[in-house]
Enzyme design. Structure first.
Site, PDB file in Angstrom:
ATOM      1  N   SER A 118       8.926  78.189 -33.344  1.00 54.12           N
ATOM      2  CA  SER A 118       9.997  79.001 -32.769  1.00 54.12           C
ATOM      3  C   SER A 118       9.524  80.438 -32.584  1.00 54.12           C
ATOM      4  O   SER A 118       8.437  80.822 -33.037  1.00 54.12           O
ATOM      5  CB  SER A 118      11.240  78.989 -33.676  1.00 54.12           C
ATOM      6  OG  SER A 118      11.017  79.769 -34.842  1.00 54.12           O
ATOM      7  N   SER A 167      10.828  83.206 -33.893  1.00 52.38           N
ATOM      8  CA  SER A 167      11.401  84.128 -34.876  1.00 52.38           C
ATOM      9  C   SER A 167      10.400  85.164 -35.382  1.00 52.38           C
ATOM     10  O   SER A 167      10.794  86.194 -35.909  1.00 52.38           O
ATOM     11  CB  SER A 167      11.970  83.344 -36.066  1.00 52.38           C
ATOM     12  OG  SER A 167      10.934  82.775 -36.838  1.00 52.38           O
ATOM     13  N   LYS A 211       8.324  83.379 -42.526  1.00 49.83           N
ATOM     14  CA  LYS A 211       8.961  84.690 -42.349  1.00 49.83           C
ATOM     15  C   LYS A 211       8.110  85.742 -43.059  1.00 49.83           C
ATOM     16  O   LYS A 211       7.112  85.434 -43.697  1.00 49.83           O
ATOM     17  CB  LYS A 211      10.382  84.708 -42.947  1.00 49.83           C
ATOM     18  CG  LYS A 211      11.329  83.625 -42.435  1.00 49.83           C
ATOM     19  CD  LYS A 211      11.718  83.821 -40.987  1.00 49.83           C
ATOM     20  CE  LYS A 211      12.651  82.692 -40.526  1.00 49.83           C
ATOM     21  NZ  LYS A 211      12.914  82.755 -39.071  1.00 49.83           N
ATOM     22  N   SER A 215      16.171  85.554 -35.248  1.00 45.97           N
ATOM     23  CA  SER A 215      15.589  84.968 -36.447  1.00 45.97           C
ATOM     24  C   SER A 215      16.692  84.592 -37.441  1.00 45.97           C
ATOM     25  O   SER A 215      17.449  85.448 -37.895  1.00 45.97           O
ATOM     26  CB  SER A 215      14.618  85.953 -37.118  1.00 45.97           C
ATOM     27  OG  SER A 215      14.170  85.459 -38.361  1.00 45.97           O
TER      28      SER A 215
END
Length: 297
Positions: free
Chosen positions: A102, A104, A159, A262
């Protein structure tokens, strides 16, 4: 799908086959090969030199090789054990590959990046259970980390570490503050977000040990919509400017670099230390853009 569990089962099955072959089946094949060679030599001696096979040495070697050859079921189990074991050990304790699914972490990591994750820096963990067996280095603010998603531990997320245990993290009006100190931001040229087909404001964020680029979309409001219930939710206060959280012991506050695209700790809460997989440190392939290969911050 738990690939680590599948790999572990394969190691066990092929390992049993490998041990059984070394201790039982290989000695049996050697005994059969020696018996076949002795019988062949006996037959050659019986017919005498006049009628002996001219290719007797080759035939003798071929006969021995045929008797020593593994049956197909051992060839597809025991023979693969060393390779599967090495892959399992490297993947569990050294590095593990992941693919970015993705946007994010844009602009740091793009969709399609294949990355490597250091599995020992934060301490070695047993595969399957993820139990830590060595202490390792502590996580640092700014580290890009792969972890098991607290809402579904079969899913891996990636992250950036923003808040350490005990930190008070505030993200209000799209400005990050840690323990009452604003995190410095330096404006960069606007970034064209291909996923959303539009430009976003880009900044160089200084978390102390390292700097990294982040994106902000001015069109997106600062308040958090759709925050879920999660452990230690009382540690967080939501308002129309954003959110303020105190990170509980043994947990971390994670955010994506693409701040308005995100799903992270602002929405689903803190990441327990037990969920940490490792630190992402290298892009080893992106088939759409080979220039992406290399380390990143």
């Amino acid at each position: 799908m738990n690939f680590a569990l599948i790999l572990f089962v394969l190691v066990v099955l092929t390992g049993f086959a490998w041990i059984a072959d070394k201790l039982v089946f290989l000695p049996q094949r050697r005994q059969a090969a020696e018996a076949a060679v002795v019988e062949f030599d006996r037959q050659q001696a019986r017919v005498g030199e006049r009628f002996a096979d001219e290719n007797a040495p080759v035939t003798r070697a071929r006969l021995r090789d045929e008797k020593l050859r593994q049956p197909w079921w051992l060839e597809y189990t025991a023979s693969f054990f060393p390779v599967i074991l090495i892959v399992f050990l490297v993947r569990s304790f050294v590095v593990e590959p992941f693919k970015i699914p993705s946007g994010s972490m844009v602009p740091t990591l793009l969709v399609g990046d294949f990355i490597l994750v250091n599995k020992f820096e934060y301490g070695l963990r047993l595969p399957i259970t993820n139990t830590k067996v060595t202490q390792g280095e502590p996580l640092k603010r700014g580290d890009v980390v792969v972890f098991r998603y607290p809402k579904d531990e079969s899913v891996d997320y990636i992250k950036r570490v923003i808040g350490l245990p005990g930190d008070v993290v505030a993200y209000e009006d799209k400005k990050l503050t840690i323990n009452g100190k604003p995190v410095p931001e330096t404006p960069l040229p606007d970034y064209f977000d291909e996923e959303r087909v539009g430009y976003a404001k880009q900044f160089d964020e200084d978390l102390g040990d390292r700097k990294n680029a982040i994106l902000n979309n001015p069109a997106v409001p600062p308040f958090i919509i759709g925050a879920e219930d999660y452990p230690y939710r009382d540690n967080c206060s939501y308002n129309n400017r954003g959110v303020v959280c105190k990170v509980p012991p043994g947990n971390y506050f994670m955010m994506g670099d693409n701040r308005d695209n995100s799903a992270d700790s602002r929405y689903w809460g803190f990441v327990p230390d037990a969920n940490i997989v490792g630190r992402a440190f290298f892009i080893w392939m992106n088939f759409s853009n080979l220039k992406r290969i290399g380390s990143f911050e």
